[in-house]
Design a protein around this motif. Sequence first.
Motif, PDB file in Angstrom:
ATOM      1  N   ARG A 215      81.234  51.511  37.136  1.00 46.15           N
ATOM      2  CA  ARG A 215      82.345  50.570  36.984  1.00 46.15           C
ATOM      3  C   ARG A 215      83.543  51.020  37.805  1.00 46.15           C
ATOM      4  O   ARG A 215      84.210  50.224  38.453  1.00 46.15           O
ATOM      5  N   ALA A 216      83.755  52.336  37.798  1.00 47.80           N
ATOM      6  CA  ALA A 216      84.884  52.882  38.555  1.00 47.80           C
ATOM      7  C   ALA A 216      84.699  52.581  40.037  1.00 47.80           C
ATOM      8  O   ALA A 216      85.633  52.162  40.731  1.00 47.80           O
ATOM      9  N   GLU A 217      83.463  52.784  40.466  1.00 48.32           N
ATOM     10  CA  GLU A 217      83.172  52.551  41.882  1.00 48.32           C
ATOM     11  C   GLU A 217      83.403  51.079  42.236  1.00 48.32           C
ATOM     12  O   GLU A 217      84.012  50.764  43.258  1.00 48.32           O
ATOM     13  N   ASN A 218      82.950  50.206  41.328  1.00 47.31           N
ATOM     14  CA  ASN A 218      83.124  48.763  41.576  1.00 47.31           C
ATOM     15  C   ASN A 218      84.594  48.412  41.723  1.00 47.31           C
ATOM     16  O   ASN A 218      84.986  47.646  42.596  1.00 47.31           O
ATOM     17  N   ILE A 219      85.383  48.979  40.813  1.00 47.22           N
ATOM     18  CA  ILE A 219      86.812  48.664  40.842  1.00 47.22           C
ATOM     19  C   ILE A 219      87.438  49.143  42.143  1.00 47.22           C
ATOM     20  O   ILE A 219      88.231  48.453  42.770  1.00 47.22           O
ATOM     21  N   LYS A 220      86.971  50.332  42.559  1.00 41.68           N
ATOM     22  CA  LYS A 220      87.533  50.868  43.811  1.00 41.68           C
ATOM     23  C   LYS A 220      87.177  49.951  44.982  1.00 41.68           C
ATOM     24  O   LYS A 220      88.020  49.615  45.799  1.00 41.68           O
ATOM     25  N   ARG A 221      85.919  49.550  44.989  1.00 39.99           N
ATOM     26  CA  ARG A 221      85.455  48.662  46.072  1.00 39.99           C
ATOM     27  C   ARG A 221      86.253  47.359  46.053  1.00 39.99           C
ATOM     28  O   ARG A 221      86.688  46.853  47.077  1.00 39.99           O
ATOM     29  N   HIS A 222      86.443  46.873  44.827  1.00 37.35           N
ATOM     30  CA  HIS A 222      87.158  45.617  44.665  1.00 37.35           C
ATOM     31  C   HIS A 222      88.564  45.735  45.251  1.00 37.35           C
ATOM     32  O   HIS A 222      89.032  44.866  45.987  1.00 37.35           O
ATOM     33  N   LYS A 223      89.205  46.839  44.903  1.00 38.03           N
ATOM     34  CA  LYS A 223      90.560  47.070  45.406  1.00 38.03           C
ATOM     35  C   LYS A 223      90.565  47.137  46.927  1.00 38.03           C
ATOM     36  O   LYS A 223      91.428  46.534  47.586  1.00 38.03           O
TER      37      LYS A 223
ATOM     38  N   GLU B  33      86.354  65.165  53.337  1.00 40.10           N
ATOM     39  CA  GLU B  33      85.526  63.973  53.099  1.00 40.10           C
ATOM     40  C   GLU B  33      86.358  62.897  52.389  1.00 40.10           C
ATOM     41  O   GLU B  33      86.333  62.779  51.172  1.00 40.10           O
ATOM     42  N   PRO B  34      87.156  62.129  53.091  1.00 41.30           N
ATOM     43  CA  PRO B  34      88.076  61.185  52.447  1.00 41.30           C
ATOM     44  C   PRO B  34      87.368  60.017  51.780  1.00 41.30           C
ATOM     45  O   PRO B  34      87.960  59.349  50.948  1.00 41.30           O
ATOM     46  N   ARG B  35      86.123  59.812  52.106  1.00 44.42           N
ATOM     47  CA  ARG B  35      85.478  58.621  51.547  1.00 44.42           C
ATOM     48  C   ARG B  35      84.876  58.866  50.155  1.00 44.42           C
ATOM     49  O   ARG B  35      83.778  58.414  49.861  1.00 44.42           O
ATOM     50  N   VAL B  36      85.559  59.592  49.347  1.00 41.07           N
ATOM     51  CA  VAL B  36      85.097  59.799  47.964  1.00 41.07           C
ATOM     52  C   VAL B  36      85.502  58.582  47.144  1.00 41.07           C
ATOM     53  O   VAL B  36      86.624  58.088  47.252  1.00 41.07           O
ATOM     54  N   ASP B  37      84.537  58.070  46.350  1.00 39.26           N
ATOM     55  CA  ASP B  37      84.852  56.882  45.543  1.00 39.26           C
ATOM     56  C   ASP B  37      85.354  57.265  44.162  1.00 39.26           C
ATOM     57  O   ASP B  37      86.337  56.732  43.675  1.00 39.26           O
TER      58      ASP B  37
ATOM     59  N   GLY C 180      96.255  61.604  31.002  1.00 42.40           N
ATOM     60  CA  GLY C 180      95.631  61.404  32.302  1.00 42.40           C
ATOM     61  C   GLY C 180      95.453  59.930  32.606  1.00 42.40           C
ATOM     62  O   GLY C 180      95.708  59.466  33.716  1.00 42.40           O
ATOM     63  N   MET C 181      95.045  59.167  31.583  1.00 42.21           N
ATOM     64  CA  MET C 181      94.863  57.735  31.803  1.00 42.21           C
ATOM     65  C   MET C 181      96.181  57.059  32.115  1.00 42.21           C
ATOM     66  O   MET C 181      96.252  56.114  32.897  1.00 42.21           O
ATOM     67  N   LYS C 182      97.246  57.561  31.457  1.00 38.14           N
ATOM     68  CA  LYS C 182      98.565  57.010  31.770  1.00 38.14           C
ATOM     69  C   LYS C 182      98.939  57.307  33.225  1.00 38.14           C
ATOM     70  O   LYS C 182      99.660  56.548  33.853  1.00 38.14           O
ATOM     71  N   LEU C 183      98.454  58.448  33.693  1.00 38.91           N
ATOM     72  CA  LEU C 183      98.756  58.823  35.078  1.00 38.91           C
ATOM     73  C   LEU C 183      97.839  58.126  36.078  1.00 38.91           C
ATOM     74  O   LEU C 183      97.935  58.348  37.274  1.00 38.91           O
ATOM     75  N   GLY C 184      96.913  57.321  35.569  1.00 43.05           N
ATOM     76  CA  GLY C 184      96.104  56.513  36.481  1.00 43.05           C
ATOM     77  C   GLY C 184      94.620  56.832  36.471  1.00 43.05           C
ATOM     78  O   GLY C 184      93.859  56.294  37.281  1.00 43.05           O
ATOM     79  N   ALA C 185      94.170  57.716  35.535  1.00 43.34           N
ATOM     80  CA  ALA C 185      92.738  57.987  35.470  1.00 43.34           C
ATOM     81  C   ALA C 185      92.028  56.732  34.986  1.00 43.34           C
ATOM     82  O   ALA C 185      92.582  55.955  34.212  1.00 43.34           O
ATOM     83  N   PHE C 186      90.799  56.545  35.404  1.00 44.60           N
ATOM     84  CA  PHE C 186      90.071  55.328  35.058  1.00 44.60           C
ATOM     85  C   PHE C 186      89.590  55.364  33.609  1.00 44.60           C
ATOM     86  O   PHE C 186      89.686  54.394  32.878  1.00 44.60           O
ATOM     87  N   ASP C 187      89.079  56.533  33.166  1.00 41.48           N
ATOM     88  CA  ASP C 187      88.554  56.640  31.800  1.00 41.48           C
ATOM     89  C   ASP C 187      88.390  58.118  31.473  1.00 41.48           C
ATOM     90  O   ASP C 187      88.648  58.971  32.316  1.00 41.48           O
ATOM     91  N   TYR C 188      87.974  58.376  30.241  1.00 46.13           N
ATOM     92  CA  TYR C 188      87.687  59.768  29.925  1.00 46.13           C
ATOM     93  C   TYR C 188      86.459  59.843  29.045  1.00 46.13           C
ATOM     94  O   TYR C 188      86.099  58.907  28.346  1.00 46.13           O
ATOM     95  N   LEU C 189      85.814  60.998  29.067  1.00 42.82           N
ATOM     96  CA  LEU C 189      84.593  61.205  28.285  1.00 42.82           C
ATOM     97  C   LEU C 189      84.634  62.565  27.624  1.00 42.82           C
ATOM     98  O   LEU C 189      85.204  63.514  28.160  1.00 42.82           O
ATOM     99  N   MET C 190      84.032  62.622  26.434  1.00 46.76           N
ATOM    100  CA  MET C 190      83.950  63.903  25.734  1.00 46.76           C
ATOM    101  C   MET C 190      82.665  64.606  26.153  1.00 46.76           C
ATOM    102  O   MET C 190      81.602  63.996  26.227  1.00 46.76           O
ATOM    103  N   LYS C 191      82.753  65.899  26.358  1.00 48.58           N
ATOM    104  CA  LYS C 191      81.556  66.707  26.637  1.00 48.58           C
ATOM    105  C   LYS C 191      80.879  67.061  25.328  1.00 48.58           C
ATOM    106  O   LYS C 191      81.577  67.330  24.349  1.00 48.58           O
ATOM    107  N   PRO C 192      79.610  67.172  25.155  1.00 51.39           N
ATOM    108  CA  PRO C 192      78.624  66.717  26.147  1.00 51.39           C
ATOM    109  C   PRO C 192      78.522  65.194  26.161  1.00 51.39           C
ATOM    110  O   PRO C 192      78.453  64.586  25.099  1.00 51.39           O
ATOM    111  N   ALA C 193      78.500  64.640  27.362  1.00 52.85           N
ATOM    112  CA  ALA C 193      78.522  63.180  27.473  1.00 52.85           C
ATOM    113  C   ALA C 193      77.101  62.643  27.596  1.00 52.85           C
ATOM    114  O   ALA C 193      76.195  63.343  28.051  1.00 52.85           O
ATOM    115  N   GLU C 194      76.979  61.422  27.148  1.00 50.75           N
ATOM    116  CA  GLU C 194      75.681  60.752  27.312  1.00 50.75           C
ATOM    117  C   GLU C 194      75.551  60.363  28.777  1.00 50.75           C
ATOM    118  O   GLU C 194      76.473  59.781  29.361  1.00 50.75           O
TER     119      GLU C 194
END
Lengths: 562, 144
Positions: free
Chosen positions: B118-126, B46-50, B94-108
Amino acid sequence: MKNIPSSLFGTTGKFFSLILGLSLVPVLITCVFLYYYDYLETKNRYDTLAKQNAYFQAQNLNDLLSKIRTDLQLVADVAETRIHDLEFIKQVIGGYAGPQVTVSGMAVVTARGEVFTRTGQTPTAESIARDMELREGTRRKESYAFLSRVNGNQWNMVMVQRMVADSDTKFLKAFIPIENILPVISLPGAFLARWSALMDHEGQVLSLSGTWSIDEKLYQDYAVQSFERERMVQAGIRDNGQSFQLFMIPVAQKLMVLGLAFDFHDFTTNRQPLGKAVILSVVGWTVILMLVSFYIARKGSGYLSRREVRLQAMNEQVVEAGKMASIGELASGIAHEINNPVAIMVEEAGWMQDLLEDETELAGTKNFEELSRSLRQIRQQGRRCKDITYKLLSFARKSDSRVQDVDLNALALEISAISEKRAKYAGVKINMDLDPTVPSIQTSATEMQQVFLNIVNNALDAMEKKGGELNISSKKDHEGIHFWFSDTGDGIPKANLNKIFDPFFTTKPVGKGTGLGLSICYAIIQNLGGKIIVTSQPGQGTTFHIQLPCPQKHVGIKTESG
Amino acid sequence: MSLAKVLLVDDEVPFVETMVKRLSRRDFDLLTAYSGQEALEVMEKEPRVDVVILDVKMPGMDGIETLKEIKYRYPLVEVIMLTAHATVETAIDGMKLGAFDYLMKPAEMDQLVDKVKRAENIKRHKEDRIAEAQAMDIYHRRGD
């Protein structure tokens, strides 16, 4: 590589020989000192003894001569009684045997110099008549003595006694060869002179006993001097590497000089002062060294025990650090293990809440509200779990370990600004007294923030009930950077004072504190090579003193963020 | 506009299951994987993962390795790191390697949703920018 141990050994050898050499220096100095002292002492005693000896010998000689004179006086007196009885006179003078000294002959001479009678080895009548001196004596009233060469150029002492019988004056003359006199003088006791000599007024030797070892010229002057001054002349003389003590003493009523020379070497031969000095100094220094090492050992053991106490304290610190590290590891493990199930629980509760939103017909009922509240509570407590594990993690490691230049003063101001609102509610006044020379240090800003915030929060907690003052001050000195946080709160009971940095220790009510704040601070400050010192007076307040090492010469700003 | 395709990668099965339900409710198209390897396989099909939500600590291929591989194969896909323990540094790496962001578990949930959006928007924008560039390229070629 093989050279290294040998050169090391060489250095060690040199070192030890140097130490040995140095330790011998005091021994040598003492040796020299003792030797010199012994030398002086010996010299002194030698001088005294030699002088005594010389006096004694001169005294002896004078005594002997006066004894002979007294004897001759008696002989003359006896002869006088029957002056015309020639046979009687011959018997009298012939029968005289001198005390100790052999009188070689005696003669009775008339005032005109004619030989009246004679006995023993005396000069012939002709020679007496020829010799002015031998004929001399007519004008003199008292008895006297003089030196004369008689009987084959032999030096004789001639003692003259005046005899007066009727109107006729005659003289009794006794001839004593000088050779006979010297051997008679001897000293009972200490030692004998190397040589002794009788000399005339010009220093010419009449008789000598012992062996010369010095130049004749040297003593001739002294003899003349002594004769002219009529008193003893003393001189230290060196000849052929030997030290002599020379004495010239006039004897026999300005007739002769008695010369004596004592050899210092003879006196010191059996003393062996060097050996004595060596033994004395070695023994002395051994005793001193033993005493000193005994003293040092006693002192040193005190020092060692103090050192041991310090080492023990250090060990305790190491153990403490180890404890912290293992607690850190444990905490990180717990955080990992707990966060995942908590995450699931929170998500499940979230899911239930999501689902509950769909149940529109239940909305507004009592149970619906209660369920919502319950789910909110689960999620809230889940967040608390997250907070705890988050703190545990930052205790075990750093939440944000990016090292950057941190202006501690600015940080303190920031923290006080953050806490201002809380302080206002608690009725606490925050006073700042910051030293502008406090430099920036290379550390994690978040960590330092955590430390300051924790301490400030604790201070505010302590003053929450009654209000008070929180004084934050900083200073830079040769020991490093100091920050003081002094509150006027309740203080910390003495029993708790050494527990406040232990993880999970808290005095706050359940749910209020995790007991990790100060132990995290402690770990952070310790990692920076600093320390936190707490002083507290129960009822008066607590001071947290943070001491940090000054940064090394500025290395430039490190930029870690890519 | 089609739903954002989100791939959730975590070895904790119950967590994944609940998250799938919750995120689906918030209008995301969810795919799941329980390991790094599986995630790559899913993306193959499924290559269309955002957006990929990636747990850092997993057995086998861990989050960082997976991230590298995803970014190598699908540079436009945005990755949000999720960490449950003391691997914040790893997340930063990971962020240095290109991850968009990170979250601590348990996340809100709200935070997560926001970040995914936001990540999806950026991908679409690109993607749009690339499409634009391609269009310009084609346009210029035609002009030759």
